[in-house]
Design a protein around this motif. Sequence first.
Motif, PDB file in Angstrom:
ATOM      1  N   ALA A 216       0.854  -1.193   0.000  1.00 33.36           N
ATOM      2  CA  ALA A 216       0.000   0.000   0.000  1.00 33.36           C
ATOM      3  C   ALA A 216       0.886   1.238   0.000  1.00 33.36           C
ATOM      4  O   ALA A 216       1.663   1.449   0.933  1.00 33.36           O
ATOM      5  CB  ALA A 216      -0.915   0.001   1.225  1.00 33.36           C
ATOM      6  N   MET A 217       0.766   2.051  -1.045  1.00 36.13           N
ATOM      7  CA  MET A 217       1.690   3.166  -1.235  1.00 36.13           C
ATOM      8  C   MET A 217       0.972   4.504  -1.241  1.00 36.13           C
ATOM      9  O   MET A 217      -0.021   4.690  -1.950  1.00 36.13           O
ATOM     10  CB  MET A 217       2.458   2.977  -2.542  1.00 36.13           C
ATOM     11  CG  MET A 217       3.494   1.865  -2.467  1.00 36.13           C
ATOM     12  SD  MET A 217       3.663   0.927  -3.998  1.00 36.13           S
ATOM     13  CE  MET A 217       2.126  -0.001  -4.049  1.00 36.13           C
ATOM     14  N   VAL A 218       1.488   5.415  -0.426  1.00 39.18           N
ATOM     15  CA  VAL A 218       0.948   6.778  -0.363  1.00 39.18           C
ATOM     16  C   VAL A 218       1.668   7.641  -1.403  1.00 39.18           C
ATOM     17  O   VAL A 218       2.784   7.336  -1.812  1.00 39.18           O
ATOM     18  CB  VAL A 218       1.135   7.396   1.034  1.00 39.18           C
ATOM     19  CG1 VAL A 218       0.361   6.618   2.078  1.00 39.18           C
ATOM     20  CG2 VAL A 218       2.616   7.464   1.427  1.00 39.18           C
ATOM     21  N   PRO A 219       1.041   8.743  -1.828  1.00 41.10           N
ATOM     22  CA  PRO A 219       1.731   9.642  -2.762  1.00 41.10           C
ATOM     23  C   PRO A 219       2.892  10.347  -2.072  1.00 41.10           C
ATOM     24  O   PRO A 219       2.925  10.477  -0.844  1.00 41.10           O
ATOM     25  CB  PRO A 219       0.638  10.635  -3.159  1.00 41.10           C
ATOM     26  CG  PRO A 219      -0.333  10.610  -2.026  1.00 41.10           C
ATOM     27  CD  PRO A 219      -0.315   9.204  -1.500  1.00 41.10           C
ATOM     28  N   LEU A 220       3.840  10.808  -2.856  1.00 39.27           N
ATOM     29  CA  LEU A 220       4.977  11.555  -2.324  1.00 39.27           C
ATOM     30  C   LEU A 220       4.577  13.020  -2.183  1.00 39.27           C
ATOM     31  O   LEU A 220       4.088  13.627  -3.141  1.00 39.27           O
ATOM     32  CB  LEU A 220       6.178  11.432  -3.255  1.00 39.27           C
ATOM     33  CG  LEU A 220       6.669  10.009  -3.534  1.00 39.27           C
ATOM     34  CD1 LEU A 220       7.838  10.043  -4.517  1.00 39.27           C
ATOM     35  CD2 LEU A 220       7.079   9.311  -2.249  1.00 39.27           C
ATOM     36  N   LEU A 221       4.767  13.565  -1.006  1.00 37.90           N
ATOM     37  CA  LEU A 221       4.433  14.972  -0.781  1.00 37.90           C
ATOM     38  C   LEU A 221       5.401  15.846  -1.575  1.00 37.90           C
ATOM     39  O   LEU A 221       6.617  15.739  -1.433  1.00 37.90           O
ATOM     40  CB  LEU A 221       4.524  15.303   0.709  1.00 37.90           C
ATOM     41  CG  LEU A 221       4.042  16.697   1.116  1.00 37.90           C
ATOM     42  CD1 LEU A 221       2.540  16.835   0.879  1.00 37.90           C
ATOM     43  CD2 LEU A 221       4.381  16.976   2.577  1.00 37.90           C
ATOM     44  N   VAL A 222       4.844  16.701  -2.408  1.00 37.43           N
ATOM     45  CA  VAL A 222       5.667  17.606  -3.208  1.00 37.43           C
ATOM     46  C   VAL A 222       6.239  18.690  -2.296  1.00 37.43           C
ATOM     47  O   VAL A 222       5.576  19.180  -1.383  1.00 37.43           O
ATOM     48  CB  VAL A 222       4.835  18.221  -4.348  1.00 37.43           C
ATOM     49  CG1 VAL A 222       5.653  19.237  -5.140  1.00 37.43           C
ATOM     50  CG2 VAL A 222       4.329  17.116  -5.275  1.00 37.43           C
ATOM     51  N   GLY A 223       7.480  19.062  -2.549  1.00 31.51           N
ATOM     52  CA  GLY A 223       8.145  20.042  -1.707  1.00 31.51           C
ATOM     53  C   GLY A 223       7.689  21.465  -1.967  1.00 31.51           C
ATOM     54  O   GLY A 223       6.838  21.739  -2.819  1.00 31.51           O
ATOM     55  N   LEU A 224       8.277  22.401  -1.238  1.00 31.10           N
ATOM     56  CA  LEU A 224       7.875  23.801  -1.298  1.00 31.10           C
ATOM     57  C   LEU A 224       8.093  24.421  -2.674  1.00 31.10           C
ATOM     58  O   LEU A 224       7.463  25.421  -3.012  1.00 31.10           O
ATOM     59  CB  LEU A 224       8.648  24.610  -0.258  1.00 31.10           C
ATOM     60  CG  LEU A 224       8.487  24.163   1.206  1.00 31.10           C
ATOM     61  CD1 LEU A 224       9.392  24.984   2.112  1.00 31.10           C
ATOM     62  CD2 LEU A 224       7.038  24.268   1.659  1.00 31.10           C
ATOM     63  N   ASP A 225       8.989  23.809  -3.482  1.00 30.00           N
ATOM     64  CA  ASP A 225       9.231  24.338  -4.823  1.00 30.00           C
ATOM     65  C   ASP A 225       8.091  24.028  -5.782  1.00 30.00           C
ATOM     66  O   ASP A 225       8.042  24.568  -6.888  1.00 30.00           O
ATOM     67  CB  ASP A 225      10.547  23.804  -5.391  1.00 30.00           C
ATOM     68  CG  ASP A 225      10.599  22.275  -5.421  1.00 30.00           C
ATOM     69  OD1 ASP A 225       9.594  21.629  -5.063  1.00 30.00           O
ATOM     70  OD2 ASP A 225      11.650  21.728  -5.784  1.00 30.00           O
ATOM     71  N   GLY A 226       7.191  23.140  -5.359  1.00 27.79           N
ATOM     72  CA  GLY A 226       6.033  22.816  -6.184  1.00 27.79           C
ATOM     73  C   GLY A 226       6.313  21.856  -7.302  1.00 27.79           C
ATOM     74  O   GLY A 226       5.439  21.580  -8.129  1.00 27.79           O
TER      75      GLY A 226
END
Length: 394
Positions: A216-226
């Motif tokens: 079960a895989m969660v999405p990767l949180l995108v960093g502040l650079d977008g």
Amino acid sequence: MRQRPPHFDDVEFLLDGFEQVETVEEFRERLKAGKPLNVKLGIDPTSPDLHLGFMVVLNALQRFAESGHDVTLIIGDFTARIGDPSGKKITRPELSDEEIEANMQTYREQAARVLDLDRIAIRYNSEWLGQLSVADLIRLVAKTTVAQMLERNDFRDRYDAGESISLHELLYPVAMAYDSVMVKADVELGGTDQLFNLLMGRHYQREFGQLPQICAMVPLLVGLDGVQKMSKSLNNYVGVTEPPGTQFGKIMSIPDHLIPMYARYAAFCEVDATASPMEQKKQIARAVVVRYHGAEAAAAARTDFENRFQRGAFPEDIPEQVVSTSSALISGVLLDAGIASSMREAKRKIEEGAVDIEKETIKDKSAVWKWWGQPARVKYGKRVFAKVRAHKKP
């Protein structure tokens, strides 16, 4: 018979927020047995601090624990010595035992901000990986092939590009898979970049006569650079232990298109759909600071942010910085004070009207410093504040 906790077999609740599951059908079938699932998450202590990207999967792990399943957090003190090659174009530098030990302590403390550690077993994979003999290791790696390893995109890309792949890197997926065998995992959680590693766990469990785990895989949180995933090495992160004001300010800097992702995966809250993007970011920033520092700190952080960046107020807690400089120009003082990264940048900021000294906007790049020997409050750009006492070098 002991009553089951709420959501024990609620598939939609347990899998909420996961981007990919291999497979949902197997997960449903495993729950029908009515027994608590063995749920595993492994994290390697490769840096001193956790950031909000780690908290996405830790929050999902806590949900399984609250629902009555048997949850194990594996701290990869052994695998940290190898280094996870996922998404890497070069071999990771090796960590010392002292670095790993220090990082393990902070990981436990910071994970406790999301996890109820009374419900969760913490294991260290050196317990079993550190006991393998050379003969054991040979038998273990014999259960997979080089061709299987090169199915992994990052290995294949590096191989095709003629870039080096160290042999020990090929051991990482094997070691992680062996973790699943040792804890008899029914479910393993991870980010989407961990798909190969998690599927390798299924392969090895079959080799050892176990039922293959659900991945079960969660999405990767995108960093502040977008653009790129949150990472300390990319300096686009929000640290779990950073001060409330820093967390609040960083969240306020995210591009508008990240608001839905940060509401769901960083703050775990809903925002007012009718509010402006600025207000929505404040709601997200408040929820993040409340989670890691409390409501009082969140209120103070919001007030401080609004005073600084919306009302132009100068913060009172800025320490005085004494600078000795041979330059008479404002741009030179800013450079010597470490406020500007170069003389060219300082002059450009001045021409843009982005430098205020004692509430006076400086627009002449050739302007000279006139506050010698006294503290001068400097606002540089939108977010940098300093209090500078400059002296001329003899």
